[in-house]
Design an enzyme around this catalytic site. Sequence first.
Site, PDB file in Angstrom:
ATOM      1  N   HIS A 142      -9.930   7.869   2.985  1.00 57.15           N
ATOM      2  CA  HIS A 142      -9.863   6.485   3.469  1.00 57.15           C
ATOM      3  C   HIS A 142     -11.251   5.883   3.675  1.00 57.15           C
ATOM      4  O   HIS A 142     -11.372   4.748   4.106  1.00 57.15           O
ATOM      5  CB  HIS A 142      -9.076   6.407   4.783  1.00 57.15           C
ATOM      6  CG  HIS A 142      -7.625   6.735   4.657  1.00 57.15           C
ATOM      7  ND1 HIS A 142      -7.142   8.018   4.784  1.00 57.15           N
ATOM      8  CD2 HIS A 142      -6.552   5.958   4.392  1.00 57.15           C
ATOM      9  CE1 HIS A 142      -5.831   8.006   4.616  1.00 57.15           C
ATOM     10  NE2 HIS A 142      -5.438   6.775   4.379  1.00 57.15           N
ATOM     11  N   ASP A 169     -10.240  13.967   6.915  1.00 57.88           N
ATOM     12  CA  ASP A 169      -9.480  12.991   6.119  1.00 57.88           C
ATOM     13  C   ASP A 169      -9.436  13.396   4.637  1.00 57.88           C
ATOM     14  O   ASP A 169      -9.644  12.564   3.748  1.00 57.88           O
ATOM     15  CB  ASP A 169     -10.102  11.596   6.291  1.00 57.88           C
ATOM     16  CG  ASP A 169      -9.287  10.481   5.658  1.00 57.88           C
ATOM     17  OD1 ASP A 169      -8.059  10.626   5.526  1.00 57.88           O
ATOM     18  OD2 ASP A 169      -9.896   9.457   5.280  1.00 57.88           O
ATOM     19  N   GLU A 213      -5.967   6.329  -2.638  1.00 63.00           N
ATOM     20  CA  GLU A 213      -6.050   5.327  -1.580  1.00 63.00           C
ATOM     21  C   GLU A 213      -6.420   3.952  -2.131  1.00 63.00           C
ATOM     22  O   GLU A 213      -5.854   2.935  -1.727  1.00 63.00           O
ATOM     23  CB  GLU A 213      -7.102   5.759  -0.548  1.00 63.00           C
ATOM     24  CG  GLU A 213      -6.541   6.555   0.585  1.00 63.00           C
ATOM     25  CD  GLU A 213      -5.383   5.825   1.239  1.00 63.00           C
ATOM     26  OE1 GLU A 213      -5.559   4.674   1.657  1.00 63.00           O
ATOM     27  OE2 GLU A 213      -4.292   6.400   1.309  1.00 63.00           O
ATOM     28  N   TYR A 241      -4.476  14.237  -3.459  1.00 62.35           N
ATOM     29  CA  TYR A 241      -4.894  13.512  -2.255  1.00 62.35           C
ATOM     30  C   TYR A 241      -6.055  14.188  -1.534  1.00 62.35           C
ATOM     31  O   TYR A 241      -5.965  14.547  -0.368  1.00 62.35           O
ATOM     32  CB  TYR A 241      -3.689  13.339  -1.325  1.00 62.35           C
ATOM     33  CG  TYR A 241      -3.807  12.165  -0.377  1.00 62.35           C
ATOM     34  CD1 TYR A 241      -3.849  10.853  -0.865  1.00 62.35           C
ATOM     35  CD2 TYR A 241      -3.861  12.349   0.993  1.00 62.35           C
ATOM     36  CE1 TYR A 241      -3.948   9.769  -0.010  1.00 62.35           C
ATOM     37  CE2 TYR A 241      -3.958  11.269   1.868  1.00 62.35           C
ATOM     38  CZ  TYR A 241      -4.004   9.991   1.354  1.00 62.35           C
ATOM     39  OH  TYR A 241      -4.094   8.917   2.217  1.00 62.35           O
ATOM     40  N   HIS A 253       0.840  -1.205   0.000  1.00 60.63           N
ATOM     41  CA  HIS A 253       0.000   0.000   0.000  1.00 60.63           C
ATOM     42  C   HIS A 253       0.871   1.250   0.000  1.00 60.63           C
ATOM     43  O   HIS A 253       0.693   2.147  -0.846  1.00 60.63           O
ATOM     44  CB  HIS A 253      -0.923  -0.023   1.219  1.00 60.63           C
ATOM     45  CG  HIS A 253      -1.790   1.188   1.381  1.00 60.63           C
ATOM     46  ND1 HIS A 253      -3.150   1.182   1.158  1.00 60.63           N
ATOM     47  CD2 HIS A 253      -1.494   2.465   1.753  1.00 60.63           C
ATOM     48  CE1 HIS A 253      -3.643   2.391   1.366  1.00 60.63           C
ATOM     49  NE2 HIS A 253      -2.659   3.194   1.744  1.00 60.63           N
ATOM     50  N   GLU A 254       1.810   1.340   0.934  1.00 61.62           N
ATOM     51  CA  GLU A 254       2.618   2.558   1.068  1.00 61.62           C
ATOM     52  C   GLU A 254       3.510   2.775  -0.160  1.00 61.62           C
ATOM     53  O   GLU A 254       3.633   3.896  -0.665  1.00 61.62           O
ATOM     54  CB  GLU A 254       3.461   2.515   2.340  1.00 61.62           C
ATOM     55  CG  GLU A 254       2.652   2.378   3.631  1.00 61.62           C
ATOM     56  CD  GLU A 254       1.536   3.394   3.789  1.00 61.62           C
ATOM     57  OE1 GLU A 254       1.567   4.452   3.135  1.00 61.62           O
ATOM     58  OE2 GLU A 254       0.598   3.125   4.569  1.00 61.62           O
ATOM     59  N   HIS A 259       1.688   4.198  -3.037  1.00 64.77           N
ATOM     60  CA  HIS A 259       1.531   5.661  -2.974  1.00 64.77           C
ATOM     61  C   HIS A 259       2.688   6.353  -3.717  1.00 64.77           C
ATOM     62  O   HIS A 259       2.496   7.373  -4.391  1.00 64.77           O
ATOM     63  CB  HIS A 259       1.502   6.158  -1.528  1.00 64.77           C
ATOM     64  CG  HIS A 259       0.157   6.069  -0.875  1.00 64.77           C
ATOM     65  ND1 HIS A 259      -1.002   6.514  -1.467  1.00 64.77           N
ATOM     66  CD2 HIS A 259      -0.218   5.588   0.344  1.00 64.77           C
ATOM     67  CE1 HIS A 259      -2.037   6.308  -0.641  1.00 64.77           C
ATOM     68  NE2 HIS A 259      -1.582   5.745   0.455  1.00 64.77           N
TER      69      HIS A 259
HETATM   70  N1  ASN Z   1      -1.443   4.836   6.379  1.00 63.63           N
HETATM   71  C1  ASN Z   1      -2.053   5.981   5.756  1.00 63.63           C
HETATM   72  C2  ASN Z   1      -2.073   5.793   4.276  1.00 63.63           C
HETATM   73  O1  ASN Z   1      -1.102   5.341   3.703  1.00 63.63           O
HETATM   74  C3  ASN Z   1      -1.333   7.214   6.084  1.00 63.63           C
HETATM   75  C4  ASN Z   1      -2.040   8.367   5.488  1.00 63.63           C
HETATM   76  O2  ASN Z   1      -3.090   8.760   5.926  1.00 63.63           O
HETATM   77  N2  ASN Z   1      -1.500   8.900   4.407  1.00 63.63           N
HETATM   78  O3  ASN Z   1      -3.051   6.091   3.663  1.00 63.63           O
HETATM   79 ZN    ZN Z   2      -2.763   5.192   1.954  1.00 63.11          ZN
END
Ligand code: ASN
Ligand code: ZN
Length: 303
Positions: A229, A224, A169, A160, A145-146, A149
């Site tokens: 998310h 958010d 996301e 974002y 996931h990370e 990004h």
């Molecule tokens: N873990 C979260 C994400 O990768 C961190 C954030 O809010 N960017 O979406």
């Molecule tokens: Zn994320």
Amino acid sequence: AYDGPASGGGYGVLGDYKPLNLYLSGGYYYLYDTTKPMNGVIETRTAQNGQTLPGPYLVDRDTNFNSNDEAAAVDANYYAGKVYDYYYNKFGRNSFDGNGSTLRSTVHYGYNYNNAFWNGQQMVYGDGDGRTFIPLSGSEDVIGHELTHAVTERTAGLEYHDQSGALNESMSDVFGVLITGDDYLIGEDVYTPGVSGDALRSLSNPERYGQPANMSDYVYTSSDNGGVHTNSGIPNKAGYLTINQLGLDKSSKIYYRALTHYLTPTAQFSDARAACLQAAADLYGYGTEYNAVASAWDQVGVN
Ligand code: ASN
Ligand code: ZN
Ligand code: CA
Ligand code: CA
């Protein structure tokens, strides 16, 4: 021994042993993998429970990374290597930028920190508080996931916030699932160690974790970044429906082509549908695959 690349191993967050590509320098072994065809390396450091990045390397006197505080680092470097391999072997993409740049991770970020993130330059992992999370690098899908990004940032550049942010996301969640290829859950390996069978999010059942799964339930909020998310549940469900119909390989190719060829920074959900359809048509023509993608987005109310 001479300074240079070395083989070793270590124990991850869940206590499992895994081999590691290390580097010996000045009597210390580093989590510093030089074995990939990169311009840089895959390395892991520690924030020592502070917030200064990237922090110093976490080193060991021998090749066995078996101490408690090494577990998060073992998994961060090991899974970063796995995610690197996925993008390189499947799409010929050399690291997040396509130019073989160093994949850097820092573990032990903050104190009881229940999150992980890509900060524009590197990946960062908290240890969790031991109740909501254990060290987040223990989950391959979290690392997928990370790191996705970072890929998104260098390709589609999805902004974002609001629908483009929810797509950002969702791309990270969908690739988290495509990379691990084992379930439709995100974060289950490190989430709530005292509760079995749950996860942070589910692509097949977004509602179980409070996310919408249809455009008719889209959440309008200012928190958010516009619910990135939360509303990701809608494209996530389309991702699940695509993968469930077409399998991992075809779905991977369609999503990667959509992300790298068609999506743009301000894309909305309807643009993501169009991008996936165009990618499917490019790769497979206007047959089964195209119709499966159309059906997936139809079912979540995105036209
Ligand atoms: N873990 C979260 C994400 O990768 C961190 C954030 O809010 N960017 O979406
Ligand atoms: Zn994320
Ligand atoms: Ca999973
Ligand atoms: Ca759990």
